[in-house]
Design an enzyme around this catalytic site. Structure first.
Site, PDB file in Angstrom:
ATOM      1  N   GLU A 165       0.829  -1.208   0.000  1.00 37.40           N
ATOM      2  CA  GLU A 165       0.000   0.000   0.000  1.00 37.40           C
ATOM      3  C   GLU A 165       0.865   1.260   0.000  1.00 37.40           C
ATOM      4  O   GLU A 165       1.926   1.286   0.606  1.00 37.40           O
ATOM      5  CB  GLU A 165      -0.835   0.045   1.278  1.00 37.40           C
TER       6      GLU A 165
ATOM      7  N   CYS B 130       3.038   8.504   1.402  1.00 36.20           N
ATOM      8  CA  CYS B 130       3.440   7.571   2.453  1.00 36.20           C
ATOM      9  C   CYS B 130       3.799   6.244   1.767  1.00 36.20           C
ATOM     10  O   CYS B 130       2.974   5.664   1.054  1.00 36.20           O
ATOM     11  CB  CYS B 130       2.267   7.402   3.418  1.00 36.20           C
TER      12      CYS B 130
ATOM     13  N   CYS C 295       5.011  -7.073   8.008  1.00 37.70           N
ATOM     14  CA  CYS C 295       5.951  -6.522   8.980  1.00 37.70           C
ATOM     15  C   CYS C 295       6.134  -7.516  10.119  1.00 37.70           C
ATOM     16  O   CYS C 295       5.172  -8.157  10.553  1.00 37.70           O
ATOM     17  CB  CYS C 295       5.420  -5.200   9.521  1.00 37.70           C
TER      18      CYS C 295
ATOM     19  N   CYS D  88       3.076  -4.736  15.920  1.00 39.90           N
ATOM     20  CA  CYS D  88       2.382  -3.799  16.825  1.00 39.90           C
ATOM     21  C   CYS D  88       0.904  -4.190  16.864  1.00 39.90           C
ATOM     22  O   CYS D  88       0.284  -4.456  15.825  1.00 39.90           O
ATOM     23  CB  CYS D  88       2.534  -2.365  16.338  1.00 39.90           C
TER      24      CYS D  88
ATOM     25  N   CYS E  24      -1.935  -2.350  14.749  1.00 35.14           N
ATOM     26  CA  CYS E  24      -1.636  -2.111  13.334  1.00 35.14           C
ATOM     27  C   CYS E  24      -2.099  -3.286  12.474  1.00 35.14           C
ATOM     28  O   CYS E  24      -1.760  -4.440  12.754  1.00 35.14           O
ATOM     29  CB  CYS E  24      -0.134  -1.907  13.169  1.00 35.14           C
TER      30      CYS E  24
ATOM     31  N   CYS F 120      -2.704   1.801   7.907  1.00 32.98           N
ATOM     32  CA  CYS F 120      -1.761   0.995   7.133  1.00 32.98           C
ATOM     33  C   CYS F 120      -2.075  -0.491   7.264  1.00 32.98           C
ATOM     34  O   CYS F 120      -2.285  -0.995   8.351  1.00 32.98           O
ATOM     35  CB  CYS F 120      -0.359   1.369   7.583  1.00 32.98           C
TER      36      CYS F 120
HETATM   37  S1  SF4 Z   1       3.070   0.012  13.097  1.00 34.09           S
HETATM   38 FE1  SF4 Z   1       2.680  -1.767  11.774  1.00 34.09          FE
HETATM   39  S2  SF4 Z   1       4.044  -1.501  10.013  1.00 34.09           S
HETATM   40 FE2  SF4 Z   1       4.771  -0.112  11.640  1.00 34.09          FE
HETATM   41  S3  SF4 Z   1       6.328  -1.305  12.748  1.00 34.09           S
HETATM   42 FE3  SF4 Z   1       4.372  -1.671  13.842  1.00 34.09          FE
HETATM   43  S4  SF4 Z   1       3.538  -3.549  12.870  1.00 34.09           S
HETATM   44 FE4  SF4 Z   1       5.158  -2.768  11.519  1.00 34.09          FE
END
Ligand code: SF4
Length: 366
Positions: free
Chosen positions: A111, A126, A133, A137, A140, A356
């Protein structure tokens, strides 16, 4: 709320879209284009012409390169294509935010977002630095994907060019804040920054790299001596909360991370940004606001508070909630006692899958 305009680039199933099989030139710098063109034995100025058509005029095909002889355009068409990424899906928000889902040559999806702000002259893009990832987190949507692979420098740079080609608009700011942890793919990210500066023509001062706190990556970035902005996604001033919502805290604890950030600010002479997501009942207490104020008091930084943009599971439930506007303002007031500039992030694209990873996940499920 205005219904977002939905546009599918092709009526193929997402994920089955493929970029063409020819090598792409967009996303490469002048030297790399010269290298690619070597087998054609062209005079040196041809590479410069082609580079300029790609980066200054946003062309997507060789037929648009009208100062090249027709025979050369035909020859180039047989050997190369311009775009590397294919547009799989586009969502346009009522506030003008454009959210892109691009398919890569191996069928993976990433994205990118184009945002405009009424108080800023330049448009911001962005960019994603990885497919998925590994940081995980808990607030997210990308974190739920898991890690798939790093993006190459060319795949990162072609996100900016694909956005400019599609929208016809010039991007003025770049933020590495899309899918992925940029400093876990630091070589390709640094190479892409150099290409964004050299080929796309966006200065380092208009580039922000956001990290969840990868200390070796921060140290490496400092050595590059690029006057860009480093943003730390702090999200909690106390180790217990941060470990829960940003699990990489266990590997890079706050007591080591904050000194590394201070070193970066000192070495680079640049003010860093502290990003802080406001999750109701999790990160928005008065005590946490005081803890944040204490922490940032002696860091050369600005603080950006981000009211959580809910991500919903298949049952329509979100793990976290956004604090009320009054709670956000109250939190801000306390942090401002640090003497630092504190802003609450202007929300963009809330009527589309702006957080995201959301759009990616939607397509992945399909
Ligand atoms: S916010 Fe999402 S994309 Fe960014 S480091 Fe944490 S898990 Fe990874």
């Amino acid at each position: 709320m205005t219904k977002p305009e939905l546009k599918s680039a092709q009526k193929t199933k997402a994920g089955s879209l493929r970029a063409g099989s020819l090598p792409a030139l967009s996303g490469l710098d002048l030297k790399e284009i010269q290298e690619k063109l070597k087998p054609l034995n062209l005079p040196a100025f041809r590479a410069r012409q082609i580079h300029s058509w790609i980066y200054h005029k946003y062309v997507s095909g060789f037929d648009e390169m009208t100062d090249l002889p027709a025979s050369l355009r035909d020859q180039l068409k047989e050997s190369f294509q311009i775009p590397l990424l294919n547009l799989a899906h586009l969502q346009v928000s009522s506030d003008g935010t454009r959210k892109y889902l691009f398919s890569l040559a191996d069928g993976q999806l990433v994205e990118s977002v184009l945002m405009s702000f009424h108080d800023r002259k330049n448009l911001s893009a962005c960019l994603s630095s990885q497919v998925g990832c590994a940081v995980g987190c808990t607030f997210c949507a990308t974190g739920y994907l898991g890690f798939k692979r790093n993006l190459t420098k060319q795949e990162i740079v072609d996100q900016v060019m694909s956005i400019q080609r599609e929208s016809g608009l010039r991007v003025g700011n770049i933020v590495y804040m899309g899918q992925g942890e940029p400093l876990l793919n630091v070589d390709e990210v640094v190479a892409s920054i150099r290409a964004v500066i050299g080929s796309v023509g966006i200065g380092a001062r208009h580039i922000t790299v956001s990290t969840s706190g990868i200390i070796p990556g921060i140290e490496r970035l400092a050595k590059e001596h690029l006057p860009l902005t480093l943003a730390l996604s702090l999200h909690a001033p106390d180790p217990q909360t941060r470990e829960k919502i940003v699990p990489i805290t266990r590997k890079y604890p706050l007591e080591e991370l904050i000194p590394a950030l201070k070193d970066y600010a000192e070495t680079s002479g640049r003010r860093v940004t502290i990003e802080y997501v406001l999750l109701a009942g999790v990160t928005d207490s008065a005590q946490q606001a005081k803890g944040l104020a204490d922490m940032v008091r002696d860091i050369h930084c600005n603080v950006n508070l981000i009211p959580f943009n809910p991500i919903y599971d298949e049952n329509g439930k979100s793990l976290y909630k956004r604090p009320t506007r009054a709670a956000q303002e109250q939190f801000k007031k306390i942090v401002e006692r640090s003497g630092r500039t504190v802003t609450i992030r202007l929300e963009r694209g809330t009527d589309i899958d702006a957080a995201c990873g959301q759009l990616h996940n939607k397509f992945q499920e399909k």
